[in-house]
Design an enzyme around this catalytic site. Structure first.
Site, PDB file in Angstrom:
ATOM      1  CD  GLN A  75      -3.140  -0.175   0.010  1.00 21.49           C
ATOM      2  OE1 GLN A  75      -3.112   1.004  -0.311  1.00 21.49           O
ATOM      3  NE2 GLN A  75      -3.976  -1.024  -0.565  1.00 21.49           N
ATOM      4  CB  SER A  76       4.206   1.923  -1.441  1.00 22.18           C
ATOM      5  OG  SER A  76       5.073   3.027  -1.555  1.00 22.18           O
TER       6      SER A  76
END
Ligand SMILES: *Cc1c(COP(=O)(O)O)cnc(C)c1O
Length: 338
Positions: A75-76
Site C-alpha cells: 500500500q505504498s
C-alpha cells in the site's frame, strides 16, 4: 541556507497550511495541537513524498532518465506519489513491491493499489520480505537499458540526501510561517520511517538555527534501530548542503511504542487516533503511518510528556488513500491488539 542551487521541480502551489486544532486539543485536554498540512501537498493526493520527489525527479531529468523506478510496501504512498510525478513529467514508472507481510500484495486491492492501476503503472515486480530492494530495482533498470531506455532509481521512501532536501525546504517554510503567523511551537511530532522526513527536517532545523525539539514516532522500528538511520540521513543532507556541521547524536529522538504489532498492521491506538481526528476536525489520517504517529502524540500527552499549555505541532505526512484498504479496521469492526 540557499536551496536554489539544487535542481527542483515544483509540484505544490505555495506553502501547505499551518493550522491550530481547537476541537482536537480540547478533546485531548491539552497540549495545544497544531498541524502542518503536508497531506495537502501536490501530486495525487499529496503527502510527504511529494517534497522529496521535487528534488529527486529534477535529478532524474538532469540525468536524462525516461522512467522512474522505485520500491515500497503493497500500500505504498511513496510508489503512488512517484507514479504521479512520472505522469506529470511524461515519464514511465515501474515498482518493486516488497511483501513485508506474506501474501499481502493483492493486485485488485483498494487504496493505493487501485491508484497504481488507475494511473497506469508500467510494471510491478513483487518480491518477498527481506529481499535486496536495490538489486531488484537495478535489475529493472538493466531490463530497460536493453530496450535503449534509461531508468532512474528513486530509493525507498525517497530517503537519501537529495530527497531529504525536500524537508529542508519544509523547515524553511515552517520558519517563515511561525514568523508570519506569530506562532511559537514548543515541540514537533514527526513520523519516522525511511527517515527522509525526520532526518531532512533535523538537518534543515540545525542549518537554520531553529531550536525546536523534534519528537520522532517510529512506524516500523524501535529507537535503537531507528535513531541511527535518522542520524545518518540528517548528516548526509547536511553534507550535501555543505553545512560543515556534525549532527549531534543527541539531537535525534524517537519513540517506538506505537507501531506494533508490525509495520502497516492496525492496532487499537491507531483506530482511536484516526477516529478522533476525523470526528473532531474532519481531517483524515491513515492506518499505516499518521494514525500511529498521532497515537504517539496522544499517548505522550496522556503520559504528561507534553505540558498542557505547550504548543505541539503535528506534521501530517499524508497517506489517506490507504484508508480505503482498511475500512473495517478503522471503523472498529474487527478485533485488534492494543
Ligand atoms: C512514507 C510516509 C511516512 C514516513 O516518512 P519517512 O520519510 O519515510 O520517514 C509517514 N507518513 C506517511 C503517510 C508516509 O507515506
Amino acid at each position: 541556507m540557499d536551496l536554489s542551487r539544487f535542481p527542483r521541480r515544483r509540484y505544490t502551489h505555495g506553502a501547505t497550511p499551518l493550522e491550530f486544532l481547537p476541537n482536537f486539543s480540547k478533546a485531548l485536554g491539552g497540549p495545544k495541537v497544531w498541524i502542518k498540512r503536508d497531506d495537502m501537498l501536490g501530486l495525487t493526493p499529496g503527502g510527504n513524498k511529494t517534497r522529496k520527489l521535487e528534488f529527486l525527479v529534477a535529478d532524474a531529468l538532469a540525468q536524462g532518465a525516461d522512467t522512474l523506478i522505485t520500491c515500497g510496501a503493497p500500500q505504498s504512498n511513496h510508489c503512488r506519489a512517484t507514479l504521479s510525478a512520472s505522469i506529470k513529467e511524461g515519464m514511465k514508472c515501474r515498482f518493486v513491491i516488497e511483501e513485508r507481510v506474506p501474501n499481502s500484495y493483492k493486485p485488485d486491492a483498494s487504496g493505493n493499489n487501485f491508484l497504481f492501476r488507475l494511473m497506469g503503472v508500467e510494471a510491478i515486480t513483487v518480491v518477498p520480505a527481506g529481499s535486496n530492494m536495490l538489486e531488484a530495482m537495478q535489475k529493472v533498470a538493466a531490463d530497460l537499458a536493453k530496450e535503449g531506455r534509461k531508468g532512474y532509481i528513486v530509493p525507498g521512501g525517497g530517503s537519501n540526501a537529495i530527497g531529504g532536501l525536500g524537508y529542508v525546504a519544509c523547515a524553511q517554510e515552517l520558519q517563515q510561517q511561525f514568523f508570519e503567523q506569530g506562532v511559537q511551537i514548543d515541540k514537533i511530532v514527526v513520523g519516522s520511517g525511511s527517515s527522509g522526513t525526520h532526518g531532512g527536517l533535523l538537518a534543515g532545523f540545525m542549518g537554520n538555527h531553529i531550536n525546536i525539539p523534534l519528537v520522532g514516532i517510529g512506524v516500523s522500528r524501535d529507537p535503537a534501530d531507528q535513531d541511527p538511520l535518522v542520524h545518518k540521513e540528517a548528516q548526509a543532507v547536511a553534507d550535501l548542503l555543505g553545512l560543515n556541521m556534525t549532527i549531534p547524536r543527541e539531537a535525534v529522538l524517537s519513540f517506538g511504542d506505537w507501531w506494533r504489532p508490525k509495520y502497516s498492521v492496525p492496532n487499537q491506538a491507531m483506530v482511536e487516533a484516526v477516529q478522533m481526528l476525523a470526528r473532531t476536525e474532519a481531517i483524515l489520517l491513515d492506518p499505516v503511518y499518521t494514525g500511529k504517529i498521532m497515537a504517539g502524540l496522544i499517548g505522550l500527552a496522556r503520559k504528561g510528556y507534553f505540558k498542557r499549555d505547550e504548543n505541539v505541532l503535528f506534521i501530517h505526512t499524508g497517506g489517506a488513500p490507504s484508508l480505503h484498504a482498511y475500512e473495517a479496521e478503522v471503523l472498529g469492526l474487527t478485533e485488534l491488539t492494543a
